[in-house]
Design a protein around this motif. Structure first.
Motif, mmCIF file in Angstrom:
data_model
loop_
_atom_site.group_PDB
_atom_site.id
_atom_site.type_symbol
_atom_site.label_atom_id
_atom_site.label_comp_id
_atom_site.label_asym_id
_atom_site.label_seq_id
_atom_site.Cartn_x
_atom_site.Cartn_y
_atom_site.Cartn_z
ATOM 1 N N ALA A 1 45.136 7.877 -24.544
ATOM 2 C CA ALA A 1 43.897 7.487 -24.667
ATOM 3 C C ALA A 1 43.703 7.838 -26.313
ATOM 4 O O ALA A 1 43.103 6.463 -27.421
ATOM 5 N N GLU A 2 43.533 8.642 -27.318
ATOM 6 C CA GLU A 2 43.448 9.198 -28.491
ATOM 7 C C GLU A 2 43.832 8.020 -29.565
ATOM 8 O O GLU A 2 43.313 7.482 -30.315
ATOM 9 N N ALA A 3 45.428 6.924 -29.333
ATOM 10 C CA ALA A 3 46.038 7.064 -29.783
ATOM 11 C C ALA A 3 44.974 5.721 -29.632
ATOM 12 O O ALA A 3 45.297 4.543 -30.928
ATOM 13 N N GLU A 4 44.525 4.996 -28.517
ATOM 14 C CA GLU A 4 43.823 4.059 -28.303
ATOM 15 C C GLU A 4 42.684 3.712 -28.421
ATOM 16 O O GLU A 4 41.458 2.830 -28.971
ATOM 17 N N GLY A 5 41.814 4.763 -29.706
ATOM 18 C CA GLY A 5 40.730 4.926 -29.880
ATOM 19 C C GLY A 5 40.201 4.830 -28.689
ATOM 20 O O GLY A 5 38.282 5.187 -29.891
ATOM 21 N N VAL A 6 40.118 5.612 -27.925
ATOM 22 C CA VAL A 6 39.027 6.495 -26.896
ATOM 23 C C VAL A 6 39.081 7.891 -27.036
ATOM 24 O O VAL A 6 39.306 8.355 -25.440
ATOM 25 N N ALA A 7 39.041 8.859 -27.299
ATOM 26 C CA ALA A 7 39.570 9.529 -27.789
ATOM 27 C C ALA A 7 38.499 10.958 -26.444
ATOM 28 O O ALA A 7 39.076 11.631 -25.959
ATOM 29 N N ASP A 8 37.636 10.648 -26.572
ATOM 30 C CA ASP A 8 36.095 10.734 -24.909
ATOM 31 C C ASP A 8 36.896 10.113 -23.843
ATOM 32 O O ASP A 8 35.862 10.930 -22.639
ATOM 33 N N PHE A 9 37.812 9.157 -23.651
ATOM 34 C CA PHE A 9 38.246 8.899 -22.049
ATOM 35 C C PHE A 9 38.076 10.091 -20.810
ATOM 36 O O PHE A 9 38.506 11.170 -21.234
ATOM 37 N N VAL A 10 37.405 9.512 -19.710
ATOM 38 C CA VAL A 10 37.005 10.367 -18.711
ATOM 39 C C VAL A 10 38.404 10.944 -17.759
ATOM 40 O O VAL A 10 37.971 10.327 -16.988
ATOM 41 N N LEU A 11 39.175 11.388 -17.920
ATOM 42 C CA LEU A 11 40.480 11.725 -16.819
ATOM 43 C C LEU A 11 39.885 12.366 -16.171
ATOM 44 O O LEU A 11 39.098 13.617 -16.090
ATOM 45 N N ASN A 12 39.689 11.928 -15.051
ATOM 46 C CA ASN A 12 39.343 12.677 -13.513
ATOM 47 C C ASN A 12 40.950 13.536 -12.857
ATOM 48 O O ASN A 12 41.404 12.038 -12.156
ATOM 49 N N THR B 1 30.920 -0.467 -27.774
ATOM 50 C CA THR B 1 32.353 -0.528 -27.850
ATOM 51 C C THR B 1 33.202 0.324 -26.434
ATOM 52 O O THR B 1 32.531 1.173 -25.881
ATOM 53 N N SER B 2 34.494 0.435 -26.712
ATOM 54 C CA SER B 2 35.203 1.256 -25.556
ATOM 55 C C SER B 2 34.819 2.992 -25.753
ATOM 56 O O SER B 2 34.725 3.967 -25.091
ATOM 57 N N ALA B 3 34.714 2.520 -27.174
ATOM 58 C CA ALA B 3 34.807 4.643 -27.390
ATOM 59 C C ALA B 3 33.373 4.950 -27.367
ATOM 60 O O ALA B 3 33.390 6.547 -26.666
ATOM 61 N N THR B 4 32.038 4.150 -27.102
ATOM 62 C CA THR B 4 30.661 4.341 -26.681
ATOM 63 C C THR B 4 30.853 4.799 -25.716
ATOM 64 O O THR B 4 29.851 6.110 -25.631
ATOM 65 N N ARG C 1 46.957 0.305 -21.330
ATOM 66 C CA ARG C 1 46.820 -0.690 -20.133
ATOM 67 C C ARG C 1 45.682 -0.823 -20.025
ATOM 68 O O ARG C 1 44.713 -1.940 -20.151
ATOM 69 N N ALA C 2 44.762 -0.493 -19.253
ATOM 70 C CA ALA C 2 43.273 -0.276 -18.224
ATOM 71 C C ALA C 2 42.560 -0.172 -19.824
ATOM 72 O O ALA C 2 41.738 -0.472 -19.533
ATOM 73 N N ILE C 3 42.526 0.464 -20.510
ATOM 74 C CA ILE C 3 42.064 0.711 -22.542
ATOM 75 C C ILE C 3 41.596 -0.675 -22.548
ATOM 76 O O ILE C 3 40.762 -0.578 -23.013
ATOM 77 N N GLY C 4 42.713 -1.053 -22.601
ATOM 78 C CA GLY C 4 42.684 -2.110 -22.702
ATOM 79 C C GLY C 4 42.440 -3.304 -22.794
ATOM 80 O O GLY C 4 41.440 -4.398 -23.615
ATOM 81 N N LEU C 5 41.605 -2.671 -21.374
ATOM 82 C CA LEU C 5 40.616 -3.995 -20.698
ATOM 83 C C LEU C 5 39.435 -3.347 -20.470
ATOM 84 O O LEU C 5 38.353 -3.964 -20.153
ATOM 85 N N GLY C 6 38.809 -2.265 -20.913
ATOM 86 C CA GLY C 6 37.986 -1.896 -21.695
ATOM 87 C C GLY C 6 37.575 -0.825 -20.550
ATOM 88 O O GLY C 6 36.857 -0.179 -20.531
ATOM 89 N N VAL C 7 38.429 -0.076 -19.917
ATOM 90 C CA VAL C 7 38.267 0.890 -18.842
ATOM 91 C C VAL C 7 38.057 2.349 -20.173
ATOM 92 O O VAL C 7 38.585 1.956 -20.678
#
Length: 259
Positions: free
Chosen positions: A132-143, A3-6, A100-106
Motif C-alpha cells: 500500500a505504501e509503495a502504491e502511494g496509499v500509506a494510510d490504507f485501512v487494512l482491517n 485522490t486515493s491517498a486522501t 490491484r485493488a488500490i489500482g481500482l481506487g480501494v
C-alpha cells in the motif's frame, strides 16, 4: 478530484474517531448507490460473500479473483465515498491482491488470517502495508481479520479469546491500523479485546446478540459492519413480496423507488 491517498486518510480518520463508524455492506452498484444516498453514510464496504453469491459462487474464495475485483471496481467508480473491500484471504497472494485493488481506487480492505500460522499471517499483514505504501496509499485501512471465533468449533471460549488477542496484537505490530474479530461476542469479550488493542482498533460484525451500537461506542470499538446480513435483509424483502403475491397481495405501500 479526490485522490486515493486522501480517501484513505479520511477512512482512517473515521476509524480513529471516538464516534462508532457503521458501514452497511454492499455488493453491486445499485446497492452501493442506495446505501451512499442515505444521510449519515460516510464510507462503503463491500461484502465478499454477497458479491460471490450474486455471481453464483459459494463463499470462501470460490469466485475468481479477477471477477471479484471487477465487481469491486464498479462499486468504487459509482461513488465519491471511501470504499473498503472484503477480499477474503487475498486469493493466494494478499499483497498483490491489495495492490490491484488500490489500482481500482480501494482504500481499505478486510483480509482473513484463515488461522494460518501466526508468523505467516503477520507477514502477510506486513507485506500488504508495504504494498500500500509503495502504491502511494500509506494510510490504507487494512482491517486485519482473525478467524479465531468463527472457526473456534467447540474450543474453550477463554482460549479462543486469548488467541484472538494474540493474533490481533501481532497484526497491529505488523502495521495494520485495525483488527476485525467477527463472531457473536459478549460485552466482556469486547472489553478484553479493546483493552488489548487500544481504543478505536477493534472492528466487529453486527449480528444478533452483539451489544448495542451505543454500548460498543462507549467501549471504544472503531467500526461495525454487516457483511452478508444486508444482502439477506434485501433478499428477505424480495421473498416476502413473492409470498404476498402468491397469497393475492402485491407491492407494499412502504416501497421506495430507488432505481
Amino acid at each position: 478530484m479526490t485522490t486515493s491517498a486522501t480517501r484513505a486518510t479520511r477512512l482512517l480518520e473515521l476509524h480513529r474517531d471516538p464516534a462508532l463508524l457503521t458501514v452497511v455492506n454492499v455488493w453491486d452498484v445499485i446497492s452501493a448507490k442506495v446505501v451512499a444516498d442515505v444521510p449519515g453514510t460516510t464510507a462503503l464496504a463491500t461484502a465478499s460473500h454477497s458479491i460471490a453469491a450474486s455471481y453464483g459462487y459459494e463463499d470462501g474464495e470460490q469466485i475468481p479473483r479477477d471477477l471479484m475485483l471487477e465487481a469491486v471496481g464498479r462499486i468504487v467508480r459509482s461513488t465519491d465515498l471511501p470504499v473498503s473491500a472484503d477480499l477474503e484471504g487475498g486469493y493466494g497472494d494478499p499483497a498483490e491482491t491489495i495492490r490491484r485493488a488500490i489500482g481500482l481506487g480501494v482504500v481499505g480492505a478486510n483480509i482473513e488470517d484463515q488461522l494460518r500460522p501466526l508468523s505467516e499471517a503477520a507477514a502477510n499483514v506486513e507485506a500488504i502495508m508495504r504494498a500500500a505504501e509503495a502504491e502511494g496509499v500509506a494510510d490504507f485501512v487494512l482491517n486485519a481479520r482473525t478467524d479465531a471465533f468463527v472457526k473456534a468449533g467447540d474450543r474453550d471460549p477463554a482460549d479462543v479469546l486469548k488467541d484472538a488477542v494474540e493474533r490481533g496484537k501481532a497484526f497491529l505490530d505488523a502495521g495494520a491500523p485495525v483488527v476485525f474479530v467477527p463472531g457473536r461476542l459478549d460485552e466482556a469479550q469486547v472489553s478484553t479485546l479493546v483493552d488489548a488493542f487500544g481504543p478505536q482498533r477493534l472492528t466487529l460484525i453486527g449480528i444478533p446478540g452483539l451489544p448495542s451500537l451505543a454500548r460498543l461506542q462507549e467501549l471504544g470499538v472503531a467500526r461495525v459492519s454487516y457483511g452478508p446480513m444486508s444482502q439477506n435483509v434485501a433478499l428477505t424483502a424480495l421473498q416476502e413480496l413473492v409470498e404476498d403475491v402468491h397469497a393475492g397481495g402485491g407491492v407494499p405501500s412502504t416501497m421506495r423507488l430507488l432505481n
